[in-house]
Design an enzyme around this catalytic site. Structure first.
Site, short mmCIF file in Angstrom:
data_model
loop_
_atom_site.label_atom_id
_atom_site.label_comp_id
_atom_site.label_asym_id
_atom_site.label_seq_id
_atom_site.Cartn_x
_atom_site.Cartn_y
_atom_site.Cartn_z
N ARG A 94 -18.34 -2.64 9.23
CA ARG A 94 -16.99 -2.34 9.74
C ARG A 94 -16.94 -0.94 10.34
O ARG A 94 -17.56 -0.01 9.82
CB ARG A 94 -15.98 -2.44 8.58
CG ARG A 94 -15.38 -3.81 8.45
CD ARG A 94 -14.57 -4.02 7.21
NE ARG A 94 -13.60 -2.97 6.87
CZ ARG A 94 -12.78 -3.04 5.83
NH1 ARG A 94 -12.80 -4.10 5.03
NH2 ARG A 94 -11.94 -2.06 5.56
N ARG A 104 0.82 -1.21 0.00
CA ARG A 104 0.00 0.00 0.00
C ARG A 104 0.85 1.26 0.00
O ARG A 104 0.31 2.36 -0.01
CB ARG A 104 -0.85 0.00 1.26
CG ARG A 104 -2.33 -0.10 1.02
CD ARG A 104 -2.95 -0.23 2.39
NE ARG A 104 -4.32 0.12 2.40
CZ ARG A 104 -5.29 -0.78 2.41
NH1 ARG A 104 -5.03 -2.06 2.36
NH2 ARG A 104 -6.54 -0.37 2.48
N ARG A 149 -9.91 7.55 4.21
CA ARG A 149 -9.24 6.42 3.55
C ARG A 149 -8.99 6.73 2.07
O ARG A 149 -7.98 6.32 1.50
CB ARG A 149 -10.10 5.15 3.69
CG ARG A 149 -10.07 4.59 5.11
CD ARG A 149 -11.22 3.63 5.38
NE ARG A 149 -11.17 2.44 4.57
CZ ARG A 149 -12.24 1.66 4.34
NH1 ARG A 149 -13.41 1.96 4.85
NH2 ARG A 149 -12.11 0.59 3.59
N ARG A 207 -21.81 -1.79 2.80
CA ARG A 207 -21.21 -3.13 2.94
C ARG A 207 -21.55 -3.74 4.31
O ARG A 207 -21.52 -3.08 5.32
CB ARG A 207 -19.69 -3.02 2.80
CG ARG A 207 -18.99 -4.34 3.12
CD ARG A 207 -17.54 -4.34 2.72
NE ARG A 207 -16.77 -3.28 3.34
CZ ARG A 207 -15.49 -3.05 3.03
NH1 ARG A 207 -14.88 -3.76 2.10
NH2 ARG A 207 -14.84 -2.08 3.63
#
Ligand code: AP5
Length: 214
Positions: A160, A88, A171, A127
């Site tokens: 989450r 990353r 993010r 999600r």
């Protein structure tokens, strides 16, 4: 094959990696899942990681490089693996190359999941993940048959902590600043292929198969 899946949060890397596990038998190595497991167990590493993840920041390179070094030395990784969420940063990619070189291997392909940020917020905020088997759902595009319950194993679904809208925004900033430059890193090595990750999951899956075979 040693395959790297690159792309912003919510672009579908985990969804596609799980399909490949079934189709090709390569293990999925997700640093995000490893870190969440450590958090669930309440280990020192988990506690440290949580302080970064909850605010949408990256966990220090040394921590994730150590996790991947250990995991890739397991016997099930001998004939290849799928890296989902690692590397990353450029230092992570360089450390991976060094690690693999020392074992006589290398990354063979890196596939970039391309998609606009505007689509990612609704994907991530909708999600839901199974607490037991890790199956993934989306409240609109891939809902479970019974709300809040996993179709596969009957366990509860959760959202989450880092899928809250304010953390998602952070993010995405981190992705563009620290992870997006990896596309150029792999392009220079002649290993990069891109696909349109905004397509339906089955179409993405076909594009990924072509990218791997090509
Ligand atoms: P991590 O767990 O790796 O999260 P991420 O990269 O942000 O990726 P996501 O899991 O959020 O998304 P995805 O691309 O896998 O999409 P998915 O398939 O789930 O990392 C979390 C945190 O851990 C990081 O922020 C960082 O703090 C830390 N971390 C992890 N690795 C690190 C590292 N190497 N270095 C430092 N820190 C690290 O799909 C998303 C949703 O969309 C689902 O609901 C799904 O059903 C739906 N969907 C999928 N595909 C489609 C499609 N084609 N069409 C419509 N909907 C779709």
């Amino acid at each position: 094959m040693i395959l790297v899946l690159l792309g912003p949060p919510g672009s579908g890397k985990g969804t596609q990696a799980k399909k490949l596990v079934t189709e090709r038998g390569w293990p999925q190595l997700s640093t995000g899942d490893m870190l969440r497991t450590a958090i669930g167990k309440g280990t020192a590493l988990g506690l440290e990681a949580k302080s970064y993840m909850d605010r949408g920041a990256l966990v220090p390179d040394s921590v994730v490089i150590g996790l991947i070094g250990e995991r890739t030395s397991q016997p099930d990784c001998r004939s290849g693996f799928i890296l989902d969420g690692f590397p990353r940063t450029i230092p992570q990619a360089e450390a991976l190359d060094q690690m693999l070189l020392g074992r006589g291997g290398q990354v063979e392909k890196a596939v970039l999941f391309e998609i606009d940020d505007s689509e990612l917020v609704s994907r991530l905020s909708g999600r839901r993940t199974c607490t037991k088997c890790g199956a993934m759902y989306h409240i609109q595009s891939a809902p479970p048959k019974k709300a809040g319950i996993c179709d596969s194993c009957g366990s509860s679904l959760i959202q989450r902590d880092d899928d809250q809208v304010d953390v998602i925004a952070k993010r995405l900033v981190v992705y563009h600043q620290q992870t997006a430059p990896l596309a150029e890193f792999y392009r220079k090595q002649g290993k990069l292929t891109s696909l349109d990750a905004s397509l339906p999951a089955n179409d993405v899956s076909q594009a990924l198969s072509r990218a791997i075979s090509g």
